[in-house]
Design an enzyme around this catalytic site. Sequence first.
Site, short mmCIF file in Angstrom:
data_model
loop_
_atom_site.label_atom_id
_atom_site.label_comp_id
_atom_site.label_asym_id
_atom_site.label_seq_id
_atom_site.Cartn_x
_atom_site.Cartn_y
_atom_site.Cartn_z
N GLU A 250 16.31 -40.76 38.17
CA GLU A 250 16.32 -42.16 38.58
C GLU A 250 17.55 -42.90 38.03
OE1 GLU A 250 12.59 -43.88 37.37
OE2 GLU A 250 11.56 -43.13 39.13
N GLU B 159 7.84 -37.71 42.35
CA GLU B 159 6.85 -38.24 41.40
C GLU B 159 5.87 -39.14 42.13
OE1 GLU B 159 8.52 -40.47 38.20
OE2 GLU B 159 10.06 -38.98 37.77
#
Length: 661
Positions: free
Chosen positions: A150, A303
Amino acid sequence: MSVSTDGRLLFGGDYNPEQWPEEVWAEDVALMKEAGVTTVTVGVFAWAKLEPRPGARDFGWLDRLMDLLHTHGIGVVLATPTASPPPWLGRLHPETLPRDEDGHIIWWGSRQQFSHSSSAYRRYAAAITEDLAIRYGHHPALRMWHINNEYCTSDHGDEAARAFRDWLRAKYRTLDALNEAWGTAFWSQHLDTWADVIPPRRAQYTRNPAQLLDFRRFTSDALMECYVAERDLVRRHSPAHVPVTSNFMPLWVGQDGWAWAEQEDVVSVDVYPDPRDPLGGQYNAMIADMTRGQARGPWMVMEQAAGPVNWREVNHPKPPGLNRLWSLQAVARGADAVHYFQWRQSRQGAEKFHSGMVGHAGAEGRAFAEVKRIGAELAKLAVAGTHEASGIAILHDWHAWWAGDQDGRPSKRVTYEGVVRAWHRALWEAHLPTDFAHPEHDLSPYKVVVVPQLYLLTDAAVDNLVAYVRGGGTLVCGFFTGIADADDRVRPGGMDARLRELFGIRTLHEWWPLDAHESVECGEFRGTLWSEELTATEDADVVAAYRGGDLDGLPAVLRRGRAWYLSTLPEPPALSSLLADVAAGAGVRPPLSGLPAGVEAVRRGGLLFLLHHGRGETVVPLPDGAAYEDVLSGAQYTGSVTLGRFGVAVLAREERGAGAA
Ligand code: GAL
């Protein structure tokens, strides 16, 4: 490039074995097998474990782990650990620590305390990445590389300032051109030398929007350079069939997802809808559509949570069935893999109250039971690598978002994300599957293109929209679109002249944004958020006009041929039915007729996915005369399917043993 060669979907999650004594690993692997886990993502935050002190290497534990996983047939998505530098890096090289807009240092003690522009950070990140790649690039357990995690950091410090100047020099060549593009004649902001150029830092009042826009662009590019450097290293040391990815946050403002996706073999996303949000399913659908659009090839959910997260105000668990519903929904909408954060819930650290596939209750927990069911069901769906075309595209662009959401605009109540979400919701509630596309993409595969809001449009994008309609496409465009050029300069007339002509707008006099308690009557519906004082050309049709108030009688919805313009945001049911009508007129209909509210129908790989987002029971009519089998349960259906709370059926058409669903 694909995530699997046999159509099999990947199923697994982030696995952080470094948080556990090795005795636990054996149990982990046994439970993974029980749950049908195919792949785990390892090493995301393991830098300090791999390099406990500068230049040291401790690969022993990872050797044992990779071998253990391989022995049990579990593949590894191996991460470079560069999202979380060890404390020693900040101590030895304080310049690797980013600074915020106030000049404050972002210290170690959490994660992601790295400056994308720090040469020391990049050097150390490259060294550990290359050693990892050399050691495991040909390990038989390796299925995919996962770079960093991320990417989301920003830096306003001095090294970033130098890199920003270099980036601007490459873009504008001369300071004159930069002054021109940034409109520095305003408020005496003229830049006399390159040294006057700084990142946006705390200032007295509203800052230069063009500077802010370019800083966003620079930050996305600087982070991407970090990604590309690591990607190239892992590629150099591993076989060509091993894909490389890096996970996006959903609808994350900080990275130009289109540009990034071009650099990835598999695009991955982390998606955490709020289980209490009645539109959580729509959000999950939108993130899937957006990620699929960016990927234009394989993509995966890297995720999601098996239960509660720990970063909302109140963190709700997922009620029974919701994890399964959202997982199958992602697959229906094109995901080739469903992974979670994380495999085993931590006992220590900042995320000890964030759920895992194996929660604190262990294998006895409800979460794990549902995970096992999902694993078993995904194994029955060999749809990886299949793609379905959509008739509709939503146009989306980060540059328009960056420019349009700044301070000093007509209404702070209008947010890019809010408007995009409202339009996607309207299509979702009309049961119309959608893609996302960039405004400069080839739009000819789509019968309908919708533009919720693109405040900034390049000349090429405007030409593309005009050519799309001329070529027979149907365009539906929302307000505050085509206002600024690529430098965030307002276009003459307040909106691009080619677009005004396309929609039949004669003069755009004023925007009349609406307050929270306000709405405007527009014939059969009410408009919210925004309204406009505009006049139409003679060849335009006024589909709906404002009634009452200051805009009485002026056009609210305009249409000129196949080009529609909405100068307000119709309330959800009205926007939904307007888009459904326009789509039907262009020959685009839901995958199944007669779908009840809250039931999503999506086709993929010859299967018809029916996903029920409600808690009651609902009956879904099936086409007459056709027989179906639910490939998950084996149940046979003709006439209709009854779906219970959060129910899912994945139907294969059985009629005469042939044909797609
Ligand atoms: C993601 C992150 C994971 C974990 C998760 C918690 O943003 O990549 O490492 O922190 O959130 O929801």
